[in-house]
Design a protein around this motif. Structure first.
Motif, PDB file in Angstrom:
ATOM      1  N   TRP A  83       0.836  -1.302   0.011  1.00 26.08           N
ATOM      2  CA  TRP A  83      -0.041   0.027  -0.017  1.00 26.08           C
ATOM      3  C   TRP A  83       0.874   1.367   0.126  1.00 26.08           C
ATOM      4  CZ3 TRP A  83      -4.808  -0.569  -1.174  1.00 26.08           C
ATOM      5  CH2 TRP A  83      -5.315  -1.766  -0.841  1.00 26.08           C
ATOM      6  N   HIS A  84       0.661   2.278  -0.870  1.00 28.20           N
ATOM      7  CA  HIS A  84       1.090   3.435  -0.859  1.00 28.20           C
ATOM      8  C   HIS A  84       0.384   4.683  -0.357  1.00 28.20           C
ATOM      9  CE1 HIS A  84       4.646   1.815  -3.424  1.00 28.20           C
ATOM     10  NE2 HIS A  84       3.593   0.965  -3.712  1.00 28.20           N
ATOM     11  N   MET A  85       0.804   5.273   0.504  1.00 24.14           N
ATOM     12  CA  MET A  85      -0.050   6.637   0.872  1.00 24.14           C
ATOM     13  C   MET A  85       0.331   7.695   0.140  1.00 24.14           C
ATOM     14  SD  MET A  85      -2.409   7.840   2.685  1.00 24.14           S
ATOM     15  CE  MET A  85      -2.697   9.580   3.238  1.00 24.14           C
ATOM     16  N   SER A 110       3.551   0.414   2.882  1.00 29.94           N
ATOM     17  CA  SER A 110       4.869   0.213   2.429  1.00 29.94           C
ATOM     18  C   SER A 110       5.757   1.508   2.180  1.00 29.94           C
ATOM     19  CB  SER A 110       4.925  -0.932   1.499  1.00 29.94           C
ATOM     20  OG  SER A 110       4.737  -0.296   0.261  1.00 29.94           O
ATOM     21  N   LEU A 111       5.155   2.412   1.593  1.00 35.04           N
ATOM     22  CA  LEU A 111       5.773   3.816   1.395  1.00 35.04           C
ATOM     23  C   LEU A 111       4.814   4.889   1.356  1.00 35.04           C
ATOM     24  CD1 LEU A 111       8.280   5.078   0.243  1.00 35.04           C
ATOM     25  CD2 LEU A 111       7.485   4.682  -1.948  1.00 35.04           C
ATOM     26  N   GLN A 169      10.416   3.427   8.657  1.00 33.29           N
ATOM     27  CA  GLN A 169       9.246   3.565   7.557  1.00 33.29           C
ATOM     28  C   GLN A 169       9.951   4.280   6.347  1.00 33.29           C
ATOM     29  OE1 GLN A 169       5.847   3.163   7.627  1.00 33.29           O
ATOM     30  NE2 GLN A 169       6.330   3.840   5.384  1.00 33.29           N
ATOM     31  N   ASP A 170      10.045   3.742   5.088  1.00 30.78           N
ATOM     32  CA  ASP A 170      10.481   4.344   4.051  1.00 30.78           C
ATOM     33  C   ASP A 170       9.534   5.772   3.698  1.00 30.78           C
ATOM     34  OD1 ASP A 170      12.577   2.792   3.356  1.00 30.78           O
ATOM     35  OD2 ASP A 170      11.448   1.385   2.313  1.00 30.78           O
ATOM     36  N   ILE A 171       9.896   6.785   3.425  1.00 28.76           N
ATOM     37  CA  ILE A 171       9.324   7.827   2.952  1.00 28.76           C
ATOM     38  C   ILE A 171       9.715   8.489   1.653  1.00 28.76           C
ATOM     39  CG2 ILE A 171       8.496   8.393   5.181  1.00 28.76           C
ATOM     40  CD1 ILE A 171      10.508  11.107   4.957  1.00 28.76           C
ATOM     41  N   LEU A 172       8.984   9.321   1.004  1.00 24.66           N
ATOM     42  CA  LEU A 172       9.335  10.270  -0.181  1.00 24.66           C
ATOM     43  C   LEU A 172       8.912  11.510   0.400  1.00 24.66           C
ATOM     44  CD1 LEU A 172       7.965   8.253  -3.301  1.00 24.66           C
ATOM     45  CD2 LEU A 172      10.317   7.976  -2.235  1.00 24.66           C
ATOM     46  N   VAL A 173       9.633  12.536  -0.253  1.00 28.18           N
ATOM     47  CA  VAL A 173       9.627  14.039   0.129  1.00 28.18           C
ATOM     48  C   VAL A 173       8.897  14.438  -0.892  1.00 28.18           C
ATOM     49  CG1 VAL A 173      10.976  16.065   0.562  1.00 28.18           C
ATOM     50  CG2 VAL A 173      11.718  13.927   1.220  1.00 28.18           C
ATOM     51  N   GLU A 174       7.643  15.065  -0.533  1.00 26.46           N
ATOM     52  CA  GLU A 174       6.744  15.807  -1.739  1.00 26.46           C
ATOM     53  C   GLU A 174       7.470  16.983  -2.134  1.00 26.46           C
ATOM     54  OE1 GLU A 174       2.679  15.465  -1.165  1.00 26.46           O
ATOM     55  OE2 GLU A 174       2.161  16.655  -3.023  1.00 26.46           O
ATOM     56  N   VAL A 175       7.518  17.288  -3.463  1.00 25.38           N
ATOM     57  CA  VAL A 175       8.061  18.350  -4.084  1.00 25.38           C
ATOM     58  C   VAL A 175       6.720  19.127  -4.894  1.00 25.38           C
ATOM     59  CG1 VAL A 175       9.836  19.484  -5.318  1.00 25.38           C
ATOM     60  CG2 VAL A 175      10.396  17.505  -4.130  1.00 25.38           C
ATOM     61  N   ASN A 176       6.840  20.648  -4.667  1.00 31.22           N
ATOM     62  CA  ASN A 176       5.768  21.111  -5.310  1.00 31.22           C
ATOM     63  C   ASN A 176       6.685  21.834  -6.523  1.00 31.22           C
ATOM     64  OD1 ASN A 176       4.006  22.961  -6.335  1.00 31.22           O
ATOM     65  ND2 ASN A 176       3.503  23.949  -4.652  1.00 31.22           N
ATOM     66  N   ARG A 230      13.510   7.632   0.915  1.00 36.20           N
ATOM     67  CA  ARG A 230      13.840   6.995  -0.431  1.00 36.20           C
ATOM     68  C   ARG A 230      14.094   7.721  -1.739  1.00 36.20           C
ATOM     69  NH1 ARG A 230      13.094   1.366  -0.540  1.00 36.20           N
ATOM     70  NH2 ARG A 230      13.983   1.864  -2.401  1.00 36.20           N
ATOM     71  N   GLY A 231      13.558   8.886  -1.618  1.00 38.95           N
ATOM     72  CA  GLY A 231      13.144   9.676  -2.789  1.00 38.95           C
ATOM     73  C   GLY A 231      12.508  10.906  -2.758  1.00 38.95           C
TER      74      GLY A 231
END
Ligand SMILES: *Cc1c(COP(=O)(O)O)cnc(C)c1O
Length: 231
Positions: A73-75, A92-93, A117-124, A155-156
């Protein structure tokens, strides 16, 4: 219907990979199942889709209860701090980390549940006022701060590109995000792997793949239009 859609998307992904000289295995197709029933998710599962994206915590929890435990599952939607606790165990991410306070909360809850916890950084990336996410200029300092949190791993990067008529209009943003990722990776920060680039949706995933996406998030293109009216 869904099966046809998936094979169409799959073909488009392969062709984009070919054009870009990339391997199909480099790209994860996330089927965005928000608002869609469990029965459709099961159909997608039956043809090998393993990754599903949702934007509401409650919806992930409800669907997870009745579906295959191996689903990833991806949030992908905006995450409130008070909801973090309930999903750490289920996702999972997390693609949508958009503040240091949210990152701290994820770290804190992950620690309690003995998880990294794997995370991504949200970029505007297009600096749209209506969108969540960090501005490009703030990314490095956020990553430096967040890298000190032991129970998250960065993670990215992720972006939601503007809604456009012609996907070519987003090519510059995808390219910019890829450059930003390469730049951040080169800094070799602890807890920061920078190997995931989540960009591209139904309207523009082919261009995103050509520009380096490793995850594409396709909703409408797989499940059809969403109906928010009845919810
Ligand atoms: C809904 C959503 C998607 C999927 O959008 P489609 O245009 O239906 O493919 C992708 N990413 C995010 C963050 C979303 O909220």
């Amino acid at each position: 219907m869904i099966l046809e859609n998936i094979s169409y998307v799959e073909q488009k992904i392969r062709m984009a990979c070919q054009r870009a000289g990339r391997k199909r295995e480099e790209i994860t197709l996330i089927a965005v199942s928000k608002t869609k029933p469990v029965s459709l998710i099961q159909e997608a599962l039956s043809v090998g889709i393993t990754d599903f994206g949702e934007n509401k915590v409650q919806e992930i929890l409800e669907k997870k209860k009745v579906l295959d435990a191996n689903i990833k599952w991806h949030m992908i939607g905006h995450l409130q701090r008070n909801k973090v606790k309930s999903i750490i165990d289920s996702v999972s991410l997390i693609h949508s980390v958009d503040s240091i306070r949210l990152a701290q909360k994820i770290d804190e809850e992950a620690k309690k549940q003995h998880k990294i916890q794997d995370i991504l950084v949200e970029v505007n990336i297009a600096l749209e006022e209506s969108k969540d996410g960090f501005q490009k200029k703030d990314i490095f300092s956020f990553i430096q701060d967040a890298s000190e949190l032991d129970n998250i791993r960065i993670r990215g990067l992720m972006t939601v590109a503007p809604i456009v008529e012609n996907p070519e209009e987003n090519r510059c943003y995808f390219r910019e995000l890829k450059k930003l990722m390469v730049d951040m990776k080169s800094k070799n920060i602890d807890n920061v792997t920078m190997d995931v680039l989540s960009m591209g949706m139904t309207g523009d995933y082919e261009v995103a793949i050509e520009e380096g996406a490793t995850m594409v998030r396709v909703g409408t293109g797989i499940f059809g239009q969403r109906d928010y009216g009845q919810k």
